[in-house]
Structure formats: structure tokens, C-alpha cells
Design an enzyme around this catalytic site. Sequence first.
Site, PDB file in Angstrom:
ATOM      1  N   CYS A   1      -1.241  -7.951   7.826  1.00 21.91           N
ATOM      2  CA  CYS A   1      -1.008  -7.853   6.370  1.00 21.91           C
ATOM      3  C   CYS A   1      -0.580  -9.191   5.783  1.00 21.91           C
ATOM      4  O   CYS A   1      -0.862  -9.478   4.628  1.00 21.91           O
ATOM      5  CB  CYS A   1       0.096  -6.871   6.037  1.00 21.91           C
ATOM      6  SG  CYS A   1       0.004  -5.322   6.851  1.00 21.91           S
TER       7      CYS A   1
HETATM    8  N1  LIG Z   1      -2.421  -4.710   4.661  1.00 21.63           N
HETATM    9  C1  LIG Z   1      -1.265  -4.086   4.648  1.00 21.63           C
HETATM   10  N2  LIG Z   1      -1.062  -3.084   5.489  1.00 21.63           N
HETATM   11  N3  LIG Z   1      -0.370  -4.434   3.732  1.00 21.63           N
HETATM   12  C2  LIG Z   1       0.939  -3.903   3.668  1.00 21.63           C
HETATM   13  C3  LIG Z   1       1.455  -3.942   2.285  1.00 21.63           C
HETATM   14  C4  LIG Z   1       2.866  -3.469   2.139  1.00 21.63           C
HETATM   15  C5  LIG Z   1       3.345  -3.479   0.722  1.00 21.63           C
HETATM   16  N4  LIG Z   1       4.757  -3.316   0.627  1.00 21.63           N
HETATM   17  C6  LIG Z   1       2.659  -2.390  -0.077  1.00 21.63           C
HETATM   18  O1  LIG Z   1       3.164  -1.302  -0.100  1.00 21.63           O
HETATM   19  O2  LIG Z   1       1.652  -2.582  -0.678  1.00 21.63           O
END
Ligand SMILES: NC(=[NH2+])NCCC[C@H](N)C(=O)O
Length: 411
Positions: A398
Site C-alpha cells: 500500500c
Molecule cells: N492498498 C491499500 N491496501 N491501501 C490501504 C489504505 C488504508 C487507508 N487508511 C484507507 O483506508 O484507505
Amino acid sequence: MVSTPSGPHGADSEVGRLATVMLHRPGNELKRLTPRNNDRLLFDGIPWVSRAQDEHDAFAETLRERGVEVLYLTELLTETLESELARNHAITSALSGLHLGDTMRRYLAQALRELSPTELTDVLTAGIRNDEVRGGHGLVTSLLDPHDFLIDPLPNLLFTRDSSVWVRDRVAVTSLAMPARKRETQLTELIYTEHPRFAGTRKIHGWHNEHVEGGDVLLLAPGVIAVGVGERTTPAGVERLARQVFHADLAHTVLAVPIAQERATMHLDTVCTMVDVDKVVMYPNVADTLRAVTVTLADPGSDESDLTLSVSDSEPFLVAAAKAMQIDTLHQIDTGLDPVTAEREQWDDGNNTLALAPRVAVAYERNDETNDRLEDAGIEVVRIAGSELGSGRGGPRCMSCPIVREPLRVD
Ligand SMILES: NC(=[NH2+])NCCC[C@H](N)C(=O)O
């Protein structure tokens, strides 16, 4: 110094040697998180900011030691904002929110124009609170709480994976579903449009289109893209993306993969990432139920909106993927975890690995058991600390947007 291209940009797999990546070093935007706003801003806690920065610096250093060029989103943005055109564009879009009112909008437009590119980058990422403005006072400022944001901070900028994704030599500026993240793509679009390093790069998708987030997009093999459909990417989003990649001849197959619409599985890469050309690490609790619909081009038509898609019945994900990738089996590394350990390590992004090359993957050190099983399966696990970084619910994949991956060698 303005960063200049070292060669063509792009990626056509998850595991080709990673050459250039875009990261975002957490900054003042994380200092905006409070117990009153962290849910809305999609963080599960209040990170210790200096420790998060140390962890992130160590992550970046690990990548550099392995020969990866690390670009920082804020450096690219500041360089982009050297141009007056880009500055005006950034200011207008940051002030387009309907909560502002014209009095404050006019004041801020003027005040932001006087900032240096570095200062403007700070405002665009960390936002501005009502009690931080010196002018523009009137109806809006008096009715809002002093701690309300006039420009929202972007703490999730840390997760550069989501706000853009390269597919071969094109970059997709995505369309983020959660209100707290929408503004991120104003910044990535500006960088890819105006930064000299990306001059001439052709774009697909865009923030104004149906929702697609980069965390849902997995480049399984050249020409084969899996797209998670759930809390973030919509069915219409995957259709739009499929039309674009077929029309531009960037892929021949798109696998639409429904995932539970829950926070723990907000993107496909929270449950499944690739660690080799034919191996994935997958959250065991979904492994038996993950399915995919295969989308291919039935008729190219005359343009993107006119082409006809062929859509299969749903099949187990690994079966559909292996067929599309034209390999016998897409192996799931058997982590053999009991369901509770599996659930704990999935929550802490144990399945969210970043491949640096085939069989070499960066992972959070805390997920002992998943990491041990990966090593048992012959994967080199490059462990990084993430106690603070992880409070935003994102792991190494991420936190990284691959900008150049070397093409896979055909052995
Ligand atoms: N590619 C990922 N899994 N990104 C995680 C993103 C986390 C972020 N806090 C959201 O809720 O959007």
C-alpha cells in the site's frame, strides 16, 4: 533539483525487478489526527509521528539498498508547483470544496498564491484549520468550529499505491471512493500532467470517473490484470478500467474479483499479493471462497465506449487467474495458519507484501508466522518495522507506487 527520467516508466507485472517507486514520507498531515477525526480520516489510531517517519525512512533505505530509485510524492509535487500554471491549478482544485463559501475561498486563493512551492505543498498535504487563517473571516468562519478544516489534511497520502497505478507505459490516475481521500488524486494528476519527468506520459482513467483504487489492481502477468471489487472499486469502475485497457491494448484479460465490503479487506491487496511469477500469498480465511469473473474483449468496436466485453461465469480466483496467465497453476503459498492467527496477521497487513523481484518481498516484521511460512516456501522476506505506519491499515504494498518495474525475463 528536478528529477529527470532514467528511462521509460511503467510496469507490467507485480514482480519484475522494482527499479523506481514513489513513496510518501509521512509528514505534518499525520499530526492532524485526533481521537475525534481519526475514523473519518481512515486511521485506526493516533500514530507517533516521529517514529512513523523513522520507520518510513528505514523502509525507503531498505529499498535503496536493493537498487530501487525512491521518489517522494511531496518532492515531485513541490517541483511541479514551480510552474505558475500548476500552482493556480492546485489552488483552484484544493478550494473547490462546497463547505468553504466565497468569502473564505477568495481569501485563501490569494493567501495561497503568495506561498512558496514548499509551503504550498505543506498546505496541500496537511490542510488548513479554521483557527489557522488570518483573514477571510465572516459567516463561514464564525459558524464552523475553530478546529474544523477548511482544507482537509491527507494522512492517507502515505498509501501511494491507491492514488495512481501504472499499467504498462500508461498511468491511471484513480478515483478514490472515500471522501477523506478524494483530494489525493488532484495531486497525483497534477504531478503526472505537469512535472517535467512525466512529460508526454499518457494517462488513463481519472478522478472524475467511476471508483477504482490502486490497491485493488494487481498486474498478475503481462496482459492480465486482476481488480478487486468491494468497498473501494465499484463494478462500474472495473468495467471502465477494462474498457480502457482493452482499447489501449494494455491487457487482454481483466479478472473482476469480488471481495467483502469491509474495512479489513478494503482492497484486494489486503488479502492477496504476488511474491513470484506464479505464487501468491493469500489470507487463508478467504482462499477457498475468492472467485473471479473473466472479462475479455469480444469486439473492439470503434472506441472505448463502443467496444463489446465478454464476461464469463465466476470461477475460483486461482483457476481463472492461471487460465488467463496461461500457466498450469497459480500457487497459493500455504501459510497453514489457524484462523485466529490468520485474522490477526491479515489485519496487520501480513498479506500485503511488496515484491522487489521474483521471490523477494518486503513485509512487516510483526507478522512472524506468515513471514516464516513465506521463507519456508523459498521467498526471501525483507522485514521492515511498521508499528506506527500500520495504524493507517496499510503495509509495504500500500505504501508504494511502482513507477518502473523491469519486464519479466522469459526463461
Ligand atoms: N492498498 C491499500 N491496501 N491501501 C490501504 C489504505 C488504508 C487507508 N487508511 C484507507 O483506508 O484507505
